[in-house]
Write an enzyme that holds these catalytic residues in place. Sequence first.
Site, PDB file in Angstrom:
ATOM      1  N   GLU A   1     -12.369   8.221  -1.221  1.00  8.00           N
ATOM      2  CA  GLU A   1     -12.314   8.144   0.229  1.00  8.00           C
ATOM      3  C   GLU A   1     -11.675   9.448   0.707  1.00  8.00           C
ATOM      4  OE1 GLU A   1     -10.070   4.880   1.912  1.00  8.00           O
ATOM      5  OE2 GLU A   1     -10.491   5.595   3.944  1.00  8.00           O
TER       6      GLU A   1
ATOM      7  N   ARG B   1      -5.566   1.086 -13.369  1.00  6.90           N
ATOM      8  CA  ARG B   1      -5.064   2.295 -12.698  1.00  6.90           C
ATOM      9  C   ARG B   1      -4.153   3.032 -13.641  1.00  6.90           C
ATOM     10  NH1 ARG B   1      -5.971   2.023  -7.278  1.00  6.90           N
ATOM     11  NH2 ARG B   1      -4.827   3.809  -6.503  1.00  6.90           N
TER      12      ARG B   1
ATOM     13  N   LYS C   1      -2.418   8.005  -2.449  1.00  2.25           N
ATOM     14  CA  LYS C   1      -2.612   8.965  -1.350  1.00  2.25           C
ATOM     15  C   LYS C   1      -1.706   8.649  -0.175  1.00  2.25           C
ATOM     16  CE  LYS C   1      -7.023   8.500  -1.710  1.00  2.25           C
ATOM     17  NZ  LYS C   1      -8.421   8.371  -1.308  1.00  2.25           N
TER      18      LYS C   1
HETATM   19  P1  ATP Z   1      -4.970   5.710  -3.390  1.00  3.69           P
HETATM   20  O1  ATP Z   1      -4.226   4.452  -3.616  1.00  3.69           O
HETATM   21  O2  ATP Z   1      -4.284   6.907  -3.929  1.00  3.69           O
HETATM   22  O3  ATP Z   1      -5.428   5.893  -1.968  1.00  3.69           O
HETATM   23  P2  ATP Z   1      -7.585   4.865  -3.875  1.00  3.69           P
HETATM   24  O4  ATP Z   1      -8.047   4.053  -5.026  1.00  3.69           O
HETATM   25  O5  ATP Z   1      -7.489   4.192  -2.569  1.00  3.69           O
HETATM   26  O6  ATP Z   1      -6.250   5.563  -4.285  1.00  3.69           O
HETATM   27  P3  ATP Z   1     -10.015   6.308  -3.597  1.00  3.69           P
HETATM   28  O7  ATP Z   1     -10.277   7.606  -2.967  1.00  3.69           O
HETATM   29  O8  ATP Z   1     -10.605   5.092  -2.994  1.00  3.69           O
HETATM   30  O9  ATP Z   1      -8.445   6.163  -3.689  1.00  3.69           O
HETATM   31  O10 ATP Z   1     -10.347   6.377  -5.147  1.00  3.69           O
HETATM   32  C1  ATP Z   1     -11.480   6.974  -5.705  1.00  3.69           C
HETATM   33  C2  ATP Z   1     -11.648   6.460  -7.115  1.00  3.69           C
HETATM   34  O11 ATP Z   1     -10.532   6.838  -7.916  1.00  3.69           O
HETATM   35  C3  ATP Z   1     -11.733   4.955  -7.149  1.00  3.69           C
HETATM   36  O12 ATP Z   1     -12.766   4.574  -8.042  1.00  3.69           O
HETATM   37  C4  ATP Z   1     -10.393   4.542  -7.646  1.00  3.69           C
HETATM   38  O13 ATP Z   1     -10.457   3.319  -8.296  1.00  3.69           O
HETATM   39  C5  ATP Z   1     -10.000   5.705  -8.564  1.00  3.69           C
HETATM   40  N1  ATP Z   1      -8.550   5.817  -8.676  1.00  3.69           N
HETATM   41  C6  ATP Z   1      -7.665   5.972  -7.673  1.00  3.69           C
HETATM   42  N2  ATP Z   1      -6.399   5.980  -8.134  1.00  3.69           N
HETATM   43  C7  ATP Z   1      -6.482   5.838  -9.484  1.00  3.69           C
HETATM   44  C8  ATP Z   1      -5.525   5.771 -10.541  1.00  3.69           C
HETATM   45  N3  ATP Z   1      -4.219   5.853 -10.314  1.00  3.69           N
HETATM   46  N4  ATP Z   1      -5.979   5.636 -11.806  1.00  3.69           N
HETATM   47  C9  ATP Z   1      -7.303   5.567 -12.050  1.00  3.69           C
HETATM   48  N5  ATP Z   1      -8.252   5.610 -11.110  1.00  3.69           N
HETATM   49  C10 ATP Z   1      -7.867   5.744  -9.835  1.00  3.69           C
HETATM   50 MG    MG Z   2      -9.342   3.367  -1.648  1.00  7.13          MG
END
Ligand code: ATP
Ligand code: MG
Length: 560
Positions: free
Chosen positions: A35, A262, A272
């Site tokens: 995102e 994660r 983020k």
């Molecule tokens: P955040 O909590 O930092 O906003 P998010 O999952 O909301 O993380 P996205 O941009 O939606 O952020 O994530 C893009 C991809 O990266 C998704 O498939 C998500 O599952 C993966 N991802 C995000 N954080 C992690 C993590 N700590 N370990 C492994 N994969 C991750």
């Molecule tokens: Mg997300």
Amino acid sequence: MSTKEKSLNFIEQIIEEDIKNGLPTEKLHFRFPPEPNGYLHLGHASSICLNFGLGIKYNAPVNLRFDDTNPSKEEQEFVDAIKHDVEWLGYKWANEVYASDYFQQLYDWAVQMIKDGKAYVDSQSSEEMAQQKGTPSTVGVDSPYRNRSVEENLDLFERMKNGEFEEGTHILRAKIDMAHTNMLMRDPIMYRIMKKAHHRTQNDWCIYPMYDWAHGESDYLESISHSFCTLEFLPHRELYDWFLDQVVTDENIRPKQREFARRNLSHTVVSKRKLARLVNEGFVTGWDDPRMSTISGLRRRGYTAASIRNYADTIGIAKRDNLIDVSLLEFCVREDLNKITPRVMAVLDPVKLVITNYPEGQEEWLDAENNPEEEVMTFRKVPFSKELYIEREDFKEEANSKFFRLTLGKEVRLKNAYIIKGESVVKDENGNITEIHATYDADSRSGSGSEASKRKVKGTIHWVSVPHAVEAEVRIYDRLFVDENPDGNKEVDFIDFINPNSLEVVKGYLEPSLSTAVEGDKFQFQRLGYFCVDKESSANALVFNKTVGLRDTWAKVEQK
Ligand code: ATP
Ligand code: MG
């Protein structure tokens, strides 16, 4: 171990199983779906390495899909930064795609669902809807609008789209089951009204699809075979499948959502939202502050793409959440920098050393080996003169037999140069040493081939010639959080665990070969650690970041 010898991880096992059951390998297609509401961090790096790694392994395309369904948080700046980071990590996407590319198709499908009696417009307040949702142990209550006629729903939905209603007055919901055991299946929201300009579609839309509705359908439209996401989406899988059931035809491949844990890193945060707080509240200088767990921060700190890929590969993927110790990441970068960085001399806490029997005004340019790891050795010249800087901690007036550095009456070798012997010290009125006086053995120059040059003395120390020294600002970082899991205690704000001493700025004196170093150049400052040139550096004002020490000093402290 090479990738080939490694046993399959559970994600690869899922893919192999599907191939065995008849999925043609040319149908394999993966995606990484960020995102664009922030910069990528080390957790994302794991997901990137997983998805793009599978693409390489199976020779399958990988899409970079921006999950841009919430214009209130998303920006073009983040899109650009994400693309830069994925490229820098060394991966190529097959297609750059956006959930917003599918807004019209998603809308058309939603209209069809209304016609099929599978979706309805709800006009209650969000509080009322929350109350009706029920709990995991009690069923929900049907909305009074649940049985609106198809005509009324079509009319309202179109007017939502046309911007006739205020935010929060109507939403579109899927009509599933308010008594479902999975709370996410209790008539989930598909669209909400948002009167915000979108960074790509501008003001074309006043309604935006929710993640659950957009994600699986985007996967389907792109013929994604496997949609890998993190564990928190496990309960969403049922809804992902239900939404697919509404649109899938036999012609296209049906995507499969599967979940992995994660990845969290000790002494930092990887979210983020939390990283944005550090930036917005001024605890760091920006998303690429070298103390941040962002890819851009790590890059600026001096991490290499290879070291991050190697880290992601080493931790692999898991089925359960866990906390990875940051020392593993540091190990990976050290291992890579050891291979690729030139060894140079820099003094960060100087004291002056005068070689009393060295001719006044003489200078010599001595050969210094660039990197003992090189296959073919290369050398550079470093200047030597009567006055040198050495590290203050490399000298003690009196020391026991275990101190292998400079002391009075004993010999030590100056790296790439001569053997010297400590003779006396000069002190100021407070008793602080301002100068050390030593004598040198003129026959002992390193590499000169003389008997004295081969003479073994217990210690070797580094130095920089005073008249030739180049000054630089050197930024030395410590962990950003004092607690290993600042995110772990929900009662305490993670900000409370910030290390107040995470940045120390010192003036360093460097050998003159470093005067031409430019942003991103990486070095080993001998005996001190790995350093790289910061983006704020210029020819007149050099700035270096410390990437990491030569060994794991934290582990040593903890062992005591
Ligand atoms: P955040 O909590 O930092 O906003 P998010 O999952 O909301 O993380 P996205 O941009 O939606 O952020 O994530 C893009 C991809 O990266 C998704 O498939 C998500 O599952 C993966 N991802 C995000 N954080 C992690 C993590 N700590 N370990 C492994 N994969 C991750
Ligand atoms: Mg997300």
